[in-house]
Write a protein that holds these residues in place. Structure first.
Motif, PDB file in Angstrom:
ATOM      1  N   PRO A  24       0.839  -1.205   0.000  1.00 32.04           N
ATOM      2  CA  PRO A  24       0.000   0.000   0.000  1.00 32.04           C
ATOM      3  C   PRO A  24       0.880   1.263   0.000  1.00 32.04           C
ATOM      4  N   ASP A  25       0.267   2.420  -0.268  1.00 34.65           N
ATOM      5  CA  ASP A  25       1.040   3.678  -0.233  1.00 34.65           C
ATOM      6  C   ASP A  25       1.234   4.172   1.197  1.00 34.65           C
ATOM      7  N   VAL A  26       0.237   3.951   2.045  1.00 35.48           N
ATOM      8  CA  VAL A  26       0.339   4.418   3.431  1.00 35.48           C
ATOM      9  C   VAL A  26      -0.348   3.448   4.390  1.00 35.48           C
ATOM     10  N   ILE A  27      -0.030   3.614   5.675  1.00 33.00           N
ATOM     11  CA  ILE A  27      -0.808   2.953   6.727  1.00 33.00           C
ATOM     12  C   ILE A  27      -1.636   4.038   7.393  1.00 33.00           C
ATOM     13  N   ILE A  28      -2.928   3.807   7.505  1.00 32.33           N
ATOM     14  CA  ILE A  28      -3.768   4.767   8.233  1.00 32.33           C
ATOM     15  C   ILE A  28      -3.989   4.219   9.634  1.00 32.33           C
ATOM     16  N   TYR A  29      -3.568   4.985  10.610  1.00 29.73           N
ATOM     17  CA  TYR A  29      -3.591   4.529  11.994  1.00 29.73           C
ATOM     18  C   TYR A  29      -4.614   5.360  12.748  1.00 29.73           C
ATOM     19  N   ASP A  30      -5.741   4.740  13.103  1.00 28.82           N
ATOM     20  CA  ASP A  30      -6.887   5.488  13.616  1.00 28.82           C
ATOM     21  C   ASP A  30      -6.768   5.830  15.107  1.00 28.82           C
ATOM     22  N   GLU A  31      -5.659   6.435  15.453  1.00 29.61           N
ATOM     23  CA  GLU A  31      -5.461   6.907  16.831  1.00 29.61           C
ATOM     24  C   GLU A  31      -4.429   8.027  16.704  1.00 29.61           C
ATOM     25  N   ILE A  32      -4.330   8.839  17.733  1.00 34.30           N
ATOM     26  CA  ILE A  32      -3.337   9.907  17.674  1.00 34.30           C
ATOM     27  C   ILE A  32      -2.005   9.341  18.172  1.00 34.30           C
ATOM     28  N   LEU A  33      -1.006   9.358  17.300  1.00 30.37           N
ATOM     29  CA  LEU A  33       0.295   8.784  17.654  1.00 30.37           C
ATOM     30  C   LEU A  33       1.254   9.873  18.113  1.00 30.37           C
ATOM     31  N   ARG A  34       2.065   9.537  19.108  1.00 29.47           N
ATOM     32  CA  ARG A  34       3.144  10.472  19.472  1.00 29.47           C
ATOM     33  C   ARG A  34       4.186  10.415  18.357  1.00 29.47           C
ATOM     34  N   PRO A  35       4.947  11.501  18.185  1.00 28.41           N
ATOM     35  CA  PRO A  35       5.944  11.510  17.119  1.00 28.41           C
ATOM     36  C   PRO A  35       6.892  10.312  17.190  1.00 28.41           C
ATOM     37  N   SER A  36       7.279   9.918  18.404  1.00 27.74           N
ATOM     38  CA  SER A  36       8.223   8.804  18.497  1.00 27.74           C
ATOM     39  C   SER A  36       7.562   7.487  18.063  1.00 27.74           C
ATOM     40  N   GLN A  37       6.276   7.332  18.382  1.00 33.15           N
ATOM     41  CA  GLN A  37       5.574   6.115  17.945  1.00 33.15           C
ATOM     42  C   GLN A  37       5.469   6.097  16.420  1.00 33.15           C
ATOM     43  N   ASN A  38       5.153   7.252  15.869  1.00 37.71           N
ATOM     44  CA  ASN A  38       5.026   7.356  14.419  1.00 37.71           C
ATOM     45  C   ASN A  38       6.372   7.011  13.757  1.00 37.71           C
ATOM     46  N   TYR A  39       7.430   7.558  14.331  1.00 40.81           N
ATOM     47  CA  TYR A  39       8.774   7.315  13.794  1.00 40.81           C
ATOM     48  C   TYR A  39       9.134   5.833  13.879  1.00 40.81           C
ATOM     49  N   ASN A  40       8.856   5.220  15.037  1.00 41.03           N
ATOM     50  CA  ASN A  40       9.181   3.800  15.220  1.00 41.03           C
ATOM     51  C   ASN A  40       8.439   2.926  14.215  1.00 41.03           C
ATOM     52  N   LEU A  41       7.159   3.233  14.041  1.00 42.75           N
ATOM     53  CA  LEU A  41       6.364   2.441  13.096  1.00 42.75           C
ATOM     54  C   LEU A  41       6.848   2.639  11.667  1.00 42.75           C
ATOM     55  N   ALA A  42       7.047   3.917  11.305  1.00 41.58           N
ATOM     56  CA  ALA A  42       7.437   4.235   9.927  1.00 41.58           C
ATOM     57  C   ALA A  42       8.785   3.603   9.600  1.00 41.58           C
ATOM     58  N   SER A  43       9.730   3.655  10.550  1.00 41.59           N
ATOM     59  CA  SER A  43      11.052   3.131  10.211  1.00 41.59           C
ATOM     60  C   SER A  43      11.066   1.598  10.220  1.00 41.59           C
ATOM     61  N   THR A  44      10.234   0.993  11.029  1.00 41.83           N
ATOM     62  CA  THR A  44      10.195  -0.475  11.026  1.00 41.83           C
ATOM     63  C   THR A  44       9.470  -1.002   9.788  1.00 41.83           C
ATOM     64  N   LEU A  45       8.362  -0.337   9.440  1.00 42.03           N
ATOM     65  CA  LEU A  45       7.560  -0.839   8.319  1.00 42.03           C
ATOM     66  C   LEU A  45       7.993  -0.254   6.981  1.00 42.03           C
ATOM     67  N   LYS A  46       8.836   0.762   7.054  1.00 42.53           N
ATOM     68  CA  LYS A  46       9.332   1.463   5.853  1.00 42.53           C
ATOM     69  C   LYS A  46       8.177   1.964   4.984  1.00 42.53           C
ATOM     70  N   ILE A  47       7.269   2.649   5.643  1.00 45.52           N
ATOM     71  CA  ILE A  47       6.108   3.175   4.924  1.00 45.52           C
ATOM     72  C   ILE A  47       5.589   4.390   5.687  1.00 45.52           C
ATOM     73  N   LYS A  48       4.908   5.278   4.958  1.00 50.84           N
ATOM     74  CA  LYS A  48       4.364   6.478   5.608  1.00 50.84           C
ATOM     75  C   LYS A  48       3.177   6.116   6.504  1.00 50.84           C
ATOM     76  N   ILE A  49       3.166   6.682   7.707  1.00 49.85           N
ATOM     77  CA  ILE A  49       2.057   6.415   8.637  1.00 49.85           C
ATOM     78  C   ILE A  49       1.223   7.686   8.777  1.00 49.85           C
ATOM     79  N   LEU A  50      -0.069   7.541   8.520  1.00 52.14           N
ATOM     80  CA  LEU A  50      -0.973   8.681   8.735  1.00 52.14           C
ATOM     81  C   LEU A  50      -1.767   8.396   9.985  1.00 52.14           C
ATOM     82  N   ASP A  51      -1.606   9.185  11.032  1.00 49.71           N
ATOM     83  CA  ASP A  51      -2.440   8.943  12.207  1.00 49.71           C
ATOM     84  C   ASP A  51      -3.769   9.690  12.048  1.00 49.71           C
ATOM     85  N   ARG A  52      -4.646   9.575  13.047  1.00 50.03           N
ATOM     86  CA  ARG A  52      -5.993  10.134  12.909  1.00 50.03           C
ATOM     87  C   ARG A  52      -5.967  11.637  12.647  1.00 50.03           C
ATOM     88  N   GLU A  53      -5.083  12.330  13.336  1.00 50.79           N
ATOM     89  CA  GLU A  53      -5.002  13.779  13.140  1.00 50.79           C
ATOM     90  C   GLU A  53      -4.615  14.129  11.714  1.00 50.79           C
TER      91      GLU A  53
END
Ligand code: GTP
Ligand code: MG
Length: 381
Positions: A69-98
């Motif tokens: 997919p082009d992105v992961i949509i994450y239906d919760e508000i992520l802290r920047p560090s959580q977003n970074y951890n997810l994005a770097s592990t999955l190697k994909i852009k993460i869009l949180d709810r905000e």
């Protein structure tokens, strides 16, 4: 005006394992223009490192590799560090709810003011992330966070701040302009009514019925992002009625802040009609109701100027409506009525109620001259 429904890309959605939450998340993805390849349902989305549990992250990684997919949509508000951890592990852009809501706002904004408001909200989102980057860089924890060193981070941070200030001063001008409009209306003796409520409750449909307008109404979320005002006559009383942006749960305070000049209309209006979708099942209905009431409280709208309109009465029985009104605590202490904006049923009772309330009430902010004239009341570009 129906928007062409262009796709923004494909996505995997991660949301809560709850029916009403899933329904809203799907509607948000649709409104943002994402084609969903897969939905992952979870009980908890706020674990410390990734939001998700580590086992689920592995599962998601496999899904990303096979579905691309082009992105992961994450239906919760992520802290920047959580977003970074997810994005770097999955190697994909993460869009949180905000971020997802911001993308929808960006897509829907039409007037120059709503475009500025969206830009401001986007910069605020960036700013909260930049602050975290600066903090991490200063602690020497992640000096090359997202490939940016400490010095560049500071520059970046200042740049965001400058851009925000530029937009804020433009918005202040727009807000002053609104204030002048308001004063003009008061001088002319108009009373004002605003429609508010959760997104997709049917505010615009009701606005169209009351005004004879044909503003865009649709099942998509956030169809309306800028305020439209029209003059109507109720039993000889001239009233200005405004349609406004919808609310949604978990809308962070800074987003409400960004839309303040639009929502501000609700503070200065003589009467706020809160439109509620009575077709919603009870848990969803309650959640949306609470979210509306708390947003109105946050903006500073006093309770005695609110009436509740249980819309879409064509979808439920009379007993159900009464039960829902009682569950929401409307029967005891609030002014409310049920109607259907789509069929027009009971709209005349709403007109009567509004007329009686406004007729008895001294106007918000004074002004007694009834010398009604044509004035420009459309705030849209
Ligand atoms: N069955 C039924 N559907 C309705 C009624 N009123 C509105 N709708 C439908 O509900 C959907 C949302 O209506 P809108 O008027 O666009 O809702 P809104 O509150 O303006 O939504 P936003 O602008 O997105 O905040 C549309 O598909 C309408 O056709 C009603 O009384 N009965
Ligand atoms: Mg609308």
């Amino acid at each position: 005006m129906v928007q062409p429904h262009t796709l923004r890309g494909s996505a995997i959605l991660v949301t809560y394992d709850k029916k009403d939450v899933l329904k809203e998340a799907l509607a948000l993805c649709d409104a943002a223009g994402y084609d969903l390849k897969k939905t992952l349902l979870q009980k908890f989305l706020n674990r410390s490192k990734f939001g998700l549990g580590e086992g689920k992250v592995e599962e998601l990684k496999e899904l990303v590799e096979s579905l691309r997919p082009d992105v992961i949509i994450y239906d919760e508000i992520l802290r920047p560090s959580q977003n970074y951890n997810l994005a770097s592990t999955l190697k994909i852009k993460i869009l949180d709810r905000e971020m997802l809501i911001l993308e929808i706002f960006e897509r829907r904004a039409r007037s120059s003011e709503s475009m500025l408001q969206v830009k401001l909200a986007q910069l605020r989102y960036e700013m909260s992330r930049a602050k975290e980057r600066v903090r991490l860089a200063k602690m020497g924890e992640q000096p090359g966070f997202m490939g940016i060193g400490k010095f560049e981070v500071d520059v970046y941070y200042n740049d965001i701040r400058n851009r925000m200030n530029g937009i804020k001063s433009k918005l202040v001008k727009a807000s002053r302009q609104r204030e002048l409009h308001r004063q003009g209306r008061r001088r002319l003796g108009f009373k004002t009514v605003s429609l508010a409520g959760y997104t997709s409750a049917g505010k615009t449909t009701l606005f169209n019925v009351l005004t004879g307008e044909q503003k865009e109404e649709s099942p998509n979320l956030f169809t309306t992002l800028s305020t439209t005002t029209r003059k109507i006559r109720l039993h000889g009383l001239e009233i200005l009625i405004s349609d406004t942006v919808g609310f949604i749960s978990k809308l962070p305070a800074y987003m409400i802040e960004a839309f303040k000049s639009t929502l501000e209309e609700l503070v200065y209006t003589d009467l706020v009609m809160v439109v509620i979708d009575s077709g919603d099942p009870l848990p969803e209905l309650k959640k949306k109701f609470r979210s509306c009431v708390s947003t109105l409280d946050e903006i500073g709208v006093s309770h005695d100027r609110i009436i509740f309109v249980l819309n879409k009465s064509d979808l439920v029985t009379e007993e159900e409506i009464l039960e829902k009104a009682s569950q929401l605590g409307l029967k005891e202490k609030r002014k409310w009525l049920a109607l259907s904006a789509a069929t027009g049923s009971n709209v005349s009772s709403l007109k009567d109620l509004v007329f009686h309330i406004l007729e008895d009430r001294p106007m918000a902010g004074g002004g007694e001259s009834p010398g009604v004239q044509e004035i420009e009341v459309n705030n849209e570009d």
